[in-house]
Design a protein around this motif. Structure first.
Motif, PDB file in Angstrom:
ATOM      1  N   ILE A 116      17.947 -16.404   3.954  1.00  0.00           N
ATOM      2  CA  ILE A 116      17.046 -17.346   3.275  1.00  0.00           C
ATOM      3  C   ILE A 116      16.729 -16.881   1.847  1.00  0.00           C
ATOM      4  CG2 ILE A 116      14.758 -18.444   3.361  1.00  0.00           C
ATOM      5  CD1 ILE A 116      16.494 -19.387   5.638  1.00  0.00           C
ATOM      6  N   THR A 117      16.505 -15.581   1.678  1.00  0.00           N
ATOM      7  CA  THR A 117      16.105 -15.122   0.339  1.00  0.00           C
ATOM      8  C   THR A 117      17.307 -14.742  -0.514  1.00  0.00           C
ATOM      9  OG1 THR A 117      15.938 -12.816   1.013  1.00  0.00           O
ATOM     10  CG2 THR A 117      13.946 -14.150   1.232  1.00  0.00           C
ATOM     11  N   ASP A 118      18.463 -14.610   0.148  1.00  0.00           N
ATOM     12  CA  ASP A 118      19.669 -14.201  -0.553  1.00  0.00           C
ATOM     13  C   ASP A 118      19.502 -12.826  -1.208  1.00  0.00           C
ATOM     14  OD1 ASP A 118      22.240 -14.706  -0.967  1.00  0.00           O
ATOM     15  OD2 ASP A 118      21.994 -15.775  -2.843  1.00  0.00           O
ATOM     16  N   LYS A 119      18.723 -11.976  -0.566  1.00  0.00           N
ATOM     17  CA  LYS A 119      18.528 -10.628  -1.106  1.00  0.00           C
ATOM     18  C   LYS A 119      19.255  -9.605  -0.249  1.00  0.00           C
ATOM     19  CE  LYS A 119      14.174 -11.332  -3.392  1.00  0.00           C
ATOM     20  NZ  LYS A 119      12.728 -11.256  -3.274  1.00  0.00           N
ATOM     21  N   ASP A 120      19.616  -8.521  -0.894  1.00  0.00           N
ATOM     22  CA  ASP A 120      20.318  -7.445  -0.203  1.00  0.00           C
ATOM     23  C   ASP A 120      19.261  -6.492   0.382  1.00  0.00           C
ATOM     24  OD1 ASP A 120      21.991  -5.416   0.576  1.00  0.00           O
ATOM     25  OD2 ASP A 120      22.508  -4.770  -1.453  1.00  0.00           O
ATOM     26  N   ILE A 121      18.610  -6.946   1.449  1.00  0.00           N
ATOM     27  CA  ILE A 121      17.508  -6.165   2.033  1.00  0.00           C
ATOM     28  C   ILE A 121      18.044  -4.846   2.609  1.00  0.00           C
ATOM     29  CG2 ILE A 121      15.672  -6.180   3.786  1.00  0.00           C
ATOM     30  CD1 ILE A 121      15.038  -8.361   1.868  1.00  0.00           C
ATOM     31  N   ALA A 122      19.236  -4.912   3.236  1.00  0.00           N
ATOM     32  CA  ALA A 122      19.823  -3.691   3.800  1.00  0.00           C
ATOM     33  C   ALA A 122      20.035  -2.670   2.681  1.00  0.00           C
ATOM     34  CB  ALA A 122      21.136  -4.009   4.497  1.00  0.00           C
ATOM     35  N   GLY A 123      20.517  -3.136   1.542  1.00  0.00           N
ATOM     36  CA  GLY A 123      20.733  -2.254   0.386  1.00  0.00           C
ATOM     37  C   GLY A 123      19.414  -1.632  -0.067  1.00  0.00           C
ATOM     38  N   MET A 124      18.338  -2.415  -0.005  1.00  0.00           N
ATOM     39  CA  MET A 124      17.036  -1.884  -0.429  1.00  0.00           C
ATOM     40  C   MET A 124      16.548  -0.816   0.549  1.00  0.00           C
ATOM     41  SD  MET A 124      14.978  -5.158  -1.799  1.00  0.00           S
ATOM     42  CE  MET A 124      15.839  -6.653  -2.189  1.00  0.00           C
ATOM     43  N   MET A 125      16.881  -1.001   1.840  1.00  0.00           N
ATOM     44  CA  MET A 125      16.494   0.037   2.816  1.00  0.00           C
ATOM     45  C   MET A 125      17.223   1.343   2.493  1.00  0.00           C
ATOM     46  SD  MET A 125      16.457  -2.191   6.335  1.00  0.00           S
ATOM     47  CE  MET A 125      16.165  -0.808   7.424  1.00  0.00           C
ATOM     48  N   ILE A 126      18.503   1.220   2.145  1.00  0.00           N
ATOM     49  CA  ILE A 126      19.277   2.428   1.813  1.00  0.00           C
ATOM     50  C   ILE A 126      18.715   3.074   0.542  1.00  0.00           C
ATOM     51  CG2 ILE A 126      21.574   3.313   1.181  1.00  0.00           C
ATOM     52  CD1 ILE A 126      21.432   2.407   4.111  1.00  0.00           C
ATOM     53  N   GLN A 127      18.332   2.233  -0.425  1.00  0.00           N
ATOM     54  CA  GLN A 127      17.746   2.805  -1.648  1.00  0.00           C
ATOM     55  C   GLN A 127      16.459   3.570  -1.329  1.00  0.00           C
ATOM     56  OE1 GLN A 127      18.050  -0.993  -3.769  1.00  0.00           O
ATOM     57  NE2 GLN A 127      18.764   0.152  -5.540  1.00  0.00           N
ATOM     58  N   ALA A 128      15.682   3.032  -0.373  1.00  0.00           N
ATOM     59  CA  ALA A 128      14.442   3.719   0.018  1.00  0.00           C
ATOM     60  C   ALA A 128      14.779   5.074   0.636  1.00  0.00           C
ATOM     61  CB  ALA A 128      13.651   2.864   0.997  1.00  0.00           C
ATOM     62  N   VAL A 129      15.850   5.099   1.453  1.00  0.00           N
ATOM     63  CA  VAL A 129      16.278   6.377   2.051  1.00  0.00           C
ATOM     64  C   VAL A 129      16.621   7.357   0.929  1.00  0.00           C
ATOM     65  CG1 VAL A 129      18.119   7.516   3.368  1.00  0.00           C
ATOM     66  CG2 VAL A 129      17.125   5.386   4.214  1.00  0.00           C
TER      67      VAL A 129
END
Ligand code: ADP
Length: 456
Positions: free
Chosen positions: A434-447
């Motif tokens: 729905i948001t067309d965002k790379d949420i998985a990528g943001m989780m990895i960036q947080a890691v």
């Protein structure tokens, strides 16, 4: 100008993006051209807008990553092949096809459903090329091995972190995306099935092993995605990883805390975070009082162990409420009795929080005749703009539970937003789509950020 004759697939080059060889599908059925990009960000330079994005230029090869930048000329709603509308950035850049070169507009999409990295639509071909839909590679074929060589110089990233995804089902959308996002960012990703881990608990040498004996060691980070039924064992394994020095994106303590609905509400209440008034009692003698406490029927009865909307019941009258509550009690089931937020109209908001920020939000609407908005119960999701207050509440609730990643469900009541629940393994499918965002990528960036912090 002489038109170039091309087939339904061709190798082309996008020199200004640093893409010397990319296989494109030529599709006159599509109007716009698109490029499969991820980590899309925009920036301004000299009064112009640019997009910065990453791409895997060689189809089927996730190890090769090229970072590109292109001039943004528009933002457009585009209907994808699945029929969904998405807003995409449009860049303009020269394309080389055979001997000819001209500027084309390309939309950027992070949907990986397209088999090809690039799709060239009829707009880009107009007046320039004639398409022979029965032919392929009229301008010459490049072997995949050759294509890879084009990227060797720029592509292989330094080896990254050793990250374990601790979960149960590698085929779930969320798990696939997390693995993919980690690999995209150059990390060594391993899927670890919770139930196949075992451990050695000792004062001197705590260990985690995997079925077959393999020692899981030198782990930089663990991403726990524990399903409710696995909470106890999953939290124990997460704790063990933590004791061997791995950073856990969501600690075992925070996960266990958020899995207990009653405890979660009590913690939120301690921090004055708004929630629907809720009652909890042991004995049927107190049922009538509990009903009164939440302002009478209609009210909601919730099983403390329920998930995905199962175990959430609406009692329309005081009589019905009393029967349902007493029935559950006679079975020794723990339940919460909660004021019913009628004005929410079967809608709630899922805020996805990572590292103290709401990175995406969607609104969920219950199916007709249903008050529960859960997608598993046929609810539908759409984009939503959340208020500053909702943002603040979602972040505060996450922090209260001690979670780094959370899905916070908020309901809009006449008295303002109220928190319904906090999920420590929020699904990625609905929110990314729905948001067309790379949420998985943001989780990895947080890691990446937090591992760096924990090591410094
Ligand atoms: P679960 O953890 O099983 O999803 P929730 O507490 O999130 O349980 O409830 C499921 C859905 O039911 C929510 O998404 C919301 O749409 C609806 N709901 C829950 N509590 C209330 C309430 N107090 N008033 C109105 N609707 C509610």
């Amino acid at each position: 100008m002489k038109k170039v004759i091309i087939g339904k697939e061709e190798w082309c080059s996008l020199p200004e993006l640093g893409l010397p060889a990319i296989k494109a599908r030529i599709d006159s059925g599509a109007k716009t051209s698109s490029l499969h990009a991820f980590n899309i960000n925009t920036f301004e330079k000299d009064g112009k807008n640019y997009a910065h994005f990453d791409i895997h230029p060689v189809q089927g090869n996730r190890k090769i990553i090229q970072s590109c930048r292109g001039l943004v000329v528009d933002k457009r709603a585009v209907k994808s092949s699945s029929g969904d509308k998405e807003r995409r950035l449009v860049i303009r850049t020269p394309v080389i096809l055979g001997e000819q070169s001209w500027d084309i507009e390309i939309t950027l999409t992070n949907r990986d459903s397209m088999g090809y990295r690039m799709l060239i639509g009829r707009e880009a071909m107009a007046g320039r090329a004639l398409i022979d839909p029965n032919a392929s590679f009229c301008l010459g074929e490049i072997e995949e091995k050759e294509a890879i060589k084009h990227y060797n110089v720029v592509s292989h990233r330094k080896s990254g972190l050793k990250i374990l995804l601790l979960a149960s089902n590698p085929d779930l959308y969320s798990n696939k995306r997390i693995m993919e996002a980690g690999e995209e960012r150059g990390h060594e990703m391993t899927f670890v099935n919770i139930s196949q881990c075992y451990m050695n608990i000792s004062a001197t040498n705590p260990e985690v092993h995997y079925r077959g004996g393999e020692l899981l060691e030198n782990v930089d980070a663990v991403i726990p995605r524990i399903k409710p039924k696995m909470t106890f064992y999953g939290c124990a394994i997460t704790r063990q990883f933590s004791s061997i020095g791995a950073y856990c994106l969501n600690s075992s303590l925070a996960i266990a805390r958020s899995r207990d609905k009653l405890r979660s509400l009590q913690e939120l209440s301690n921090k004055r975070i708004p929630m629907p008034t809720s009652g909890f009692a042991k004995s049927p003698v107190d049922t009538k009082e509990i009903i009164k406490m939440v302002n009478g029927a209609p009210l909601v009865v919730k099983l403390l162990e329920g998930t995905q909307g199962r175990g959430v019941v609406l009692a329309e009258t005081n009589k019905a409420a009393e029967s349902v509550i007493n029935a559950f009690k006679s079975l020794n089931t723990n339940i919460l009795v909660q004021e019913f937020i009628k004005e929410a109209n079967g809608e709630d908001i899922r805020c996805f929080v990572i590292d103290g920020k709401v990175v995406g939000a969607i609104q969920r609407k219950a199916a007709a005749g249903e008050f529960r908005a859960n997608l598993h119960l046929g609810g539908s999701a759409s984009t939503v703009n959340i208020t500053a207050e909702e943002r603040k509440i979602a972040v505060k609730a996450t922090k209260t539970m001690g979670l780094v990643v959370a899905g916070v469900d908020i309901i809009r009541s006449k008295d303002g937003p109220k928190v319904l629940e906090i999920n420590s393994s929020p699904g990625l499918e609905g929110i990314e789509e729905i948001t067309d965002k790379d949420i998985a990528g943001m989780m990895i960036q947080a890691v990446e950020r937090n591992v760096k912090k924990s090591k410094s």
